[in-house]
Design a protein around this motif. Structure first.
Motif, PDB file in Angstrom:
ATOM      1  N   ALA A   1       3.764  14.693   0.464  1.00 41.09           N
ATOM      2  CA  ALA A   1       5.074  14.070   0.580  1.00 41.09           C
ATOM      3  C   ALA A   1       4.952  12.553   0.486  1.00 41.09           C
ATOM      4  CB  ALA A   1       5.712  14.451   1.915  1.00 41.09           C
ATOM      5  N   THR A   2       6.005  11.932  -0.035  1.00 37.14           N
ATOM      6  CA  THR A   2       6.036  10.471  -0.061  1.00 37.14           C
ATOM      7  C   THR A   2       6.296   9.972   1.360  1.00 37.14           C
ATOM      8  OG1 THR A   2       8.391  10.510  -0.582  1.00 37.14           O
ATOM      9  CG2 THR A   2       6.851  10.356  -2.438  1.00 37.14           C
ATOM     10  N   ARG A   3       5.956   8.722   1.593  1.00 40.09           N
ATOM     11  CA  ARG A   3       6.120   8.131   2.924  1.00 40.09           C
ATOM     12  C   ARG A   3       7.232   7.091   2.876  1.00 40.09           C
ATOM     13  NH1 ARG A   3       1.245   8.156   6.555  1.00 40.09           N
ATOM     14  NH2 ARG A   3       0.014   9.891   5.786  1.00 40.09           N
ATOM     15  N   ASP A   4       8.007   7.027   3.958  1.00 45.17           N
ATOM     16  CA  ASP A   4       9.060   6.024   4.083  1.00 45.17           C
ATOM     17  C   ASP A   4       8.400   4.692   4.451  1.00 45.17           C
ATOM     18  OD1 ASP A   4      11.717   4.999   4.250  1.00 45.17           O
ATOM     19  OD2 ASP A   4      11.520   5.057   6.439  1.00 45.17           O
ATOM     20  N   VAL A   5       8.665   3.665   3.669  1.00 49.42           N
ATOM     21  CA  VAL A   5       7.997   2.377   3.849  1.00 49.42           C
ATOM     22  C   VAL A   5       8.335   1.762   5.206  1.00 49.42           C
ATOM     23  CG1 VAL A   5       7.746   0.061   2.905  1.00 49.42           C
ATOM     24  CG2 VAL A   5       7.949   1.998   1.356  1.00 49.42           C
ATOM     25  N   ASP A   6       9.602   1.754   5.582  1.00 45.44           N
ATOM     26  CA  ASP A   6      10.004   1.132   6.843  1.00 45.44           C
ATOM     27  C   ASP A   6       9.418   1.878   8.044  1.00 45.44           C
ATOM     28  OD1 ASP A   6      11.451  -0.859   5.565  1.00 45.44           O
ATOM     29  OD2 ASP A   6      13.245   0.397   5.441  1.00 45.44           O
ATOM     30  N   THR A   7       9.366   3.200   7.968  1.00 43.57           N
ATOM     31  CA  THR A   7       8.777   3.984   9.057  1.00 43.57           C
ATOM     32  C   THR A   7       7.292   3.675   9.193  1.00 43.57           C
ATOM     33  OG1 THR A   7      10.372   5.738   8.627  1.00 43.57           O
ATOM     34  CG2 THR A   7       8.443   6.323   9.937  1.00 43.57           C
ATOM     35  N   GLU A   8       6.596   3.573   8.067  1.00 39.69           N
ATOM     36  CA  GLU A   8       5.160   3.278   8.116  1.00 39.69           C
ATOM     37  C   GLU A   8       4.890   1.868   8.646  1.00 39.69           C
ATOM     38  OE1 GLU A   8       2.635   5.346   7.712  1.00 39.69           O
ATOM     39  OE2 GLU A   8       4.125   6.916   7.391  1.00 39.69           O
ATOM     40  N   VAL A   9       5.751   0.916   8.282  1.00 35.90           N
ATOM     41  CA  VAL A   9       5.590  -0.457   8.795  1.00 35.90           C
ATOM     42  C   VAL A   9       5.800  -0.469  10.304  1.00 35.90           C
ATOM     43  CG1 VAL A   9       6.593  -2.773   8.768  1.00 35.90           C
ATOM     44  CG2 VAL A   9       6.128  -1.599   6.622  1.00 35.90           C
ATOM     45  N   ALA A  10       6.821   0.255  10.769  1.00 32.35           N
ATOM     46  CA  ALA A  10       7.083   0.308  12.215  1.00 32.35           C
ATOM     47  C   ALA A  10       5.913   0.978  12.946  1.00 32.35           C
ATOM     48  CB  ALA A  10       8.381   1.054  12.483  1.00 32.35           C
TER      49      ALA A  10
ATOM     50  N   GLU B   1       4.296   9.887  -9.881  1.00 37.17           N
ATOM     51  CA  GLU B   1       3.675  10.029 -11.213  1.00 37.17           C
ATOM     52  C   GLU B   1       2.918  11.346 -11.324  1.00 37.17           C
ATOM     53  OE1 GLU B   1       1.175   6.709 -12.090  1.00 37.17           O
ATOM     54  OE2 GLU B   1       2.828   5.290 -12.111  1.00 37.17           O
ATOM     55  N   ALA B   2       2.203  11.727 -10.268  1.00 37.32           N
ATOM     56  CA  ALA B   2       1.446  12.984 -10.319  1.00 37.32           C
ATOM     57  C   ALA B   2       2.379  14.184 -10.405  1.00 37.32           C
ATOM     58  CB  ALA B   2       0.556  13.094  -9.088  1.00 37.32           C
ATOM     59  N   ARG B   3       3.534  14.103  -9.776  1.00 39.60           N
ATOM     60  CA  ARG B   3       4.489  15.210  -9.853  1.00 39.60           C
ATOM     61  C   ARG B   3       5.099  15.327 -11.239  1.00 39.60           C
ATOM     62  NH1 ARG B   3       7.714  14.303  -4.202  1.00 39.60           N
ATOM     63  NH2 ARG B   3       6.079  15.100  -2.837  1.00 39.60           N
ATOM     64  N   ARG B   4       5.247  14.226 -11.927  1.00 38.41           N
ATOM     65  CA  ARG B   4       5.841  14.236 -13.272  1.00 38.41           C
ATOM     66  C   ARG B   4       4.889  14.764 -14.322  1.00 38.41           C
ATOM     67  NH1 ARG B   4       8.555   8.314 -12.996  1.00 38.41           N
ATOM     68  NH2 ARG B   4      10.328   8.885 -11.702  1.00 38.41           N
ATOM     69  N   GLN B   5       3.608  14.591 -14.128  1.00 34.81           N
ATOM     70  CA  GLN B   5       2.628  15.030 -15.124  1.00 34.81           C
ATOM     71  C   GLN B   5       2.443  16.536 -15.015  1.00 34.81           C
ATOM     72  OE1 GLN B   5      -0.916  12.829 -14.402  1.00 34.81           O
ATOM     73  NE2 GLN B   5      -0.050  10.895 -15.070  1.00 34.81           N
ATOM     74  N   LEU B   6       2.491  17.185 -16.136  1.00 32.07           N
ATOM     75  CA  LEU B   6       2.308  18.635 -16.173  1.00 32.07           C
ATOM     76  C   LEU B   6       0.983  18.958 -16.855  1.00 32.07           C
ATOM     77  CD1 LEU B   6       5.946  19.594 -17.183  1.00 32.07           C
ATOM     78  CD2 LEU B   6       4.929  19.611 -14.910  1.00 32.07           C
ATOM     79  N   GLN B   7      -0.096  18.487 -16.280  1.00 28.26           N
ATOM     80  CA  GLN B   7      -1.407  18.676 -16.904  1.00 28.26           C
ATOM     81  C   GLN B   7      -2.167  19.853 -16.322  1.00 28.26           C
ATOM     82  OE1 GLN B   7      -3.389  14.951 -16.440  1.00 28.26           O
ATOM     83  NE2 GLN B   7      -2.085  13.907 -17.906  1.00 28.26           N
ATOM     84  N   GLY B   8      -1.557  20.639 -15.498  1.00 29.73           N
ATOM     85  CA  GLY B   8      -2.240  21.772 -14.892  1.00 29.73           C
ATOM     86  C   GLY B   8      -2.868  21.385 -13.573  1.00 29.73           C
ATOM     87  N   GLY B   9      -3.622  22.289 -13.018  1.00 27.67           N
ATOM     88  CA  GLY B   9      -4.223  22.050 -11.721  1.00 27.67           C
ATOM     89  C   GLY B   9      -3.278  22.472 -10.615  1.00 27.67           C
TER      90      GLY B   9
ATOM     91  N   LEU C   1       0.827  -1.215   0.000  1.00 31.01           N
ATOM     92  CA  LEU C   1       0.000   0.000   0.000  1.00 31.01           C
ATOM     93  C   LEU C   1       0.858   1.260   0.000  1.00 31.01           C
ATOM     94  CD1 LEU C   1      -2.969  -0.766   2.400  1.00 31.01           C
ATOM     95  CD2 LEU C   1      -3.115  -0.048   0.044  1.00 31.01           C
ATOM     96  N   VAL C   2       1.882   1.307   0.833  1.00 28.37           N
ATOM     97  CA  VAL C   2       2.728   2.500   0.917  1.00 28.37           C
ATOM     98  C   VAL C   2       3.533   2.674  -0.367  1.00 28.37           C
ATOM     99  CG1 VAL C   2       4.625   3.588   2.183  1.00 28.37           C
ATOM    100  CG2 VAL C   2       2.818   2.407   3.429  1.00 28.37           C
ATOM    101  N   THR C   3       4.023   1.587  -0.930  1.00 28.85           N
ATOM    102  CA  THR C   3       4.777   1.664  -2.184  1.00 28.85           C
ATOM    103  C   THR C   3       3.890   2.178  -3.319  1.00 28.85           C
ATOM    104  OG1 THR C   3       6.172  -0.167  -1.458  1.00 28.85           O
ATOM    105  CG2 THR C   3       6.200   0.348  -3.802  1.00 28.85           C
ATOM    106  N   ASP C   4       2.668   1.683  -3.392  1.00 29.44           N
ATOM    107  CA  ASP C   4       1.732   2.149  -4.416  1.00 29.44           C
ATOM    108  C   ASP C   4       1.401   3.627  -4.225  1.00 29.44           C
ATOM    109  OD1 ASP C   4      -0.219   1.786  -6.610  1.00 29.44           O
ATOM    110  OD2 ASP C   4      -1.685   2.127  -4.998  1.00 29.44           O
ATOM    111  N   PHE C   5       1.193   4.043  -2.993  1.00 22.38           N
ATOM    112  CA  PHE C   5       0.913   5.445  -2.692  1.00 22.38           C
ATOM    113  C   PHE C   5       2.073   6.336  -3.133  1.00 22.38           C
ATOM    114  CE2 PHE C   5       1.097   8.944   0.471  1.00 22.38           C
ATOM    115  CZ  PHE C   5      -0.069   9.601   0.110  1.00 22.38           C
TER     116      PHE C   5
END
Length: 192
Positions: free
Chosen positions: A138-147, A124-132, A114-118
């Motif tokens: 911020a991205t989440r650290d996987v190991d921190t979220e598991v802990a 991907e959203a940061r790379r797209q320049l579609q406006g808005g 779940l965290v990796t997909d998030f």
């Protein structure tokens, strides 16, 4: 009163544009305002404005900065829509609800997925320049979220054990008939 000769001349030429004649029988602006005020006062006495949604609450959105996407944000919040709107908004709401989603998962592997997909969707959203609006989540650290998930899970288990011990102590203090009833009610509640 208008000059009778002038009125006769207008009548003969067919241009009888008497402004007083056009306004005859029509209410003035003051009369219209008074009528509206009377209608509002009567509706208030009848209670037509009682129990309206938002009654007694401050108006929202008056103190902030101008947001060109205010209408879509309000629609998403009001309708509790998910997966719609600009990625910046959907990722923000998902970020706020991520811990709850993680707590509903039963394995460490699923938490990592779940965290990796998030994180992947944020990148991907940061790379797209579609406006808005810009993506500021911020991205989440996987190991921190598991802990953190492990810690919350252990805390919930500890609280459940303490509650069970308190309940067992309260049941043990009951006379035997009431104890039987309480144990039967607990078995029905717990589903066994």
């Amino acid at each position: 009163m208008a000059d009778p000769r002038l009125r006769a001349a207008r009548y003969r030429t067919g241009t009888d544009d008497d402004p007083e004649a056009d306004e005859a029988g029509r209410p003035t602006m003051e009369q219209r305002a008074q009528y509206v005020e009377i209608q509002i006062a009567q509706a208030m006495r009848r209670g037509d404005f009682d129990d309206l949604p938002g009654a007694g609450k401050p108006l929202t959105g008056l103190g902030g900065t101008y947001d060109p996407d205010w209408w879509i944000r309000q629609k998403i919040e009001r309708e509790r829509l998910t997966g719609l709107g600009p990625p910046a908004l959907t990722l923000r709401t998902e970020d706020a609800e991520l811990e709850g989603r993680l707590d509903g998962v039963h394995s460490e592997h699923a938490v990592r997925e779940l965290v990796t997909d998030f994180n992947r969707r944020i990148v991907e959203a940061r790379r797209q320049l579609q406006g808005g609006p810009p993506v500021v989540t911020a991205t989440r650290d996987v190991d921190t979220e598991v802990a953190a998930w492990r810690h919350r899970r252990e805390e919930r288990g500890r609280l459940a054990r303490e509650e069970r011990e308190r309940e067992d102590a309260a049941i043990a203090a009951l006379p035997w008939r009431e104890r039987r009833r309480a144990l039967k009610a607990r078995r029905l509640r717990d589903g066994w």
